[in-house]
Design an enzyme around this catalytic site. Sequence first.
Site, PDB file in Angstrom:
ATOM      1  N   ASP A 162       0.841  -1.187   0.000  1.00 23.25           N
ATOM      2  CA  ASP A 162       0.000   0.000   0.000  1.00 23.25           C
ATOM      3  C   ASP A 162       0.880   1.243   0.000  1.00 23.25           C
ATOM      4  OD1 ASP A 162      -2.385   1.724   0.566  1.00 23.25           O
ATOM      5  OD2 ASP A 162      -3.292  -0.189   1.116  1.00 23.25           O
ATOM      6  N   HIS A 195      -4.126   5.652   3.683  1.00 20.62           N
ATOM      7  CA  HIS A 195      -4.776   4.478   3.099  1.00 20.62           C
ATOM      8  C   HIS A 195      -4.144   3.191   3.613  1.00 20.62           C
ATOM      9  CE1 HIS A 195      -5.849   1.758  -0.341  1.00 20.62           C
ATOM     10  NE2 HIS A 195      -6.944   2.486  -0.385  1.00 20.62           N
ATOM     11  N   SER A 218     -11.153  -1.213  -1.532  1.00 14.93           N
ATOM     12  CA  SER A 218      -9.932  -1.154  -0.726  1.00 14.93           C
ATOM     13  C   SER A 218     -10.197  -1.588   0.704  1.00 14.93           C
ATOM     14  CB  SER A 218      -9.372   0.268  -0.704  1.00 14.93           C
ATOM     15  OG  SER A 218      -8.684   0.597  -1.869  1.00 14.93           O
TER      16      SER A 218
END
Length: 508
Positions: free
Chosen positions: A182, A220, A449
């Site tokens: 990520d 994220h 996600s």
Amino acid sequence: MRNKFFTTKTLLYPALFAFVGLMGCNPEEDMNPTGELSQEATQMAQGINPKSNVKLHKNQYVVLSSSETMSADIAAQLNAANGKVISLLEQAGVATVYSEDPNFVANASKINGIRSVVRDLEVQWYNPDDMKIVELSDVGTPPASGDDDRFFDLQWGHAAIKAPEAWNAGHRGSGVRVAVLDSGFDLDHPDLAPNIDLAASKNFVPGEGLSYALSGVGSHGTHTAGTIAAADNGIGIIGVAPEAKLILVKVLRDSGSGSFSWMMNGIVHATQQGANVINMSLGAALPRNGKFLNDNGTPEDPSDDFIESDTKAVQELLIAINRATSYATKNGVTVIASAGNDANNGNADKSLVHIPSSSTGVISISATAPRGWALNPFGTFMDDFASYSNYGTSDVHFAAPGGDYMHPGNEIAIIAGVRQYVYVFDYVFSTGSSLTPGVAQYYWSVGTSMAGPHAAGVAALLIGRNGGQMSPAHVLAKLRATSDDLGKPGRDPYYGYGRVNAFRAVTE
């Protein structure tokens, strides 16, 4: 903490920050107010789909060997051809090379044992500009679950997949290693730090560190890692597999962009570090017609970009990523990726191929969500198919909680002491990043996600139940046998084989 009792009524409540998409839909009008063609319409007219979010690098190349391995001797010859080998994935037969020599492709292609030389891609794997931030500002005392992790009752996704029931059955992911590929991570987040294997973690992004460095809570990578394996430590949230170890691998800039080759490097690294599961909450849609933008443009003058047609690049890059994912699965790693957030019907639209979710051996995850859950936490259906999720019979293996923003209206609800709009409570709550050492941040987010990490956590529980080792084929078969079949019987375009069920996975 360990040995807590969770009943089937241990409901969870969502949280505070909305990221609308890995590659979230952002519709535009075909004509702007001046009457000129929009950028998207112009690109479409020239045969390039702007949803692909990819550009060809000018001087960076992906080199494939004729076999699935590449010798150091070939690397030396690439250097002799005026190329600088940036990375060599000997096990997958792939190298990344930088060269400003206009004859490099021709010269390198003549090297014995080289299959192809194509340009690397620059990909906007997700766009932070699509994030909608709803900051946590008013939190009351811990809610009624009896758990001492302050925000556990915000995690409705755990209830949907019956994670607490799996914990009660004695399965918490102990002995399992999960790699998270990520953007940057909050390495000292109190909910993550106990489970991070820092020695095995690695950054592949030049000019950035493994830690997330942008202001705000919207990391994220931190969000996905927390859903998978936040520690059950009485602080904030709990991961689906709270005793699994995290291998954090940075393959995207904090801005969400990154090179195709960084992802391949991350897959190989995670495999070599003994990961049992790889989660990739990232994705890009490659145009099958091979029409890309060139990366000659700059942020100051993006108009310098121009369209190039390179069908061979698509074909060879798909082979390259397939080699990397095959290497992982052949070495016992279960690879999970998000299906993508373009609401694309893979059964009808064959113009794009989504990577890495469509790559060899990868388990692709679509997203589910409740609608208005905060109005009736004990009775709301939590498995509506998410409005943004990609779908298609061959494009989805399983579904998992990803959240959605479809609840109409602006009602206010109070859940777990948090006063917020009802639609926000349908998002997925997890860890975020604080630039202040040791300070915990959290936020809500939406997307496939968020679905992928729920499935990766279930895979970790299942592998832990099997003693810490389990072949990817066995994991897939067991998930298939124990998921809740919510669509048409068998594999359907929306839920695949079904929405994952942690309790059934570890008990049946």
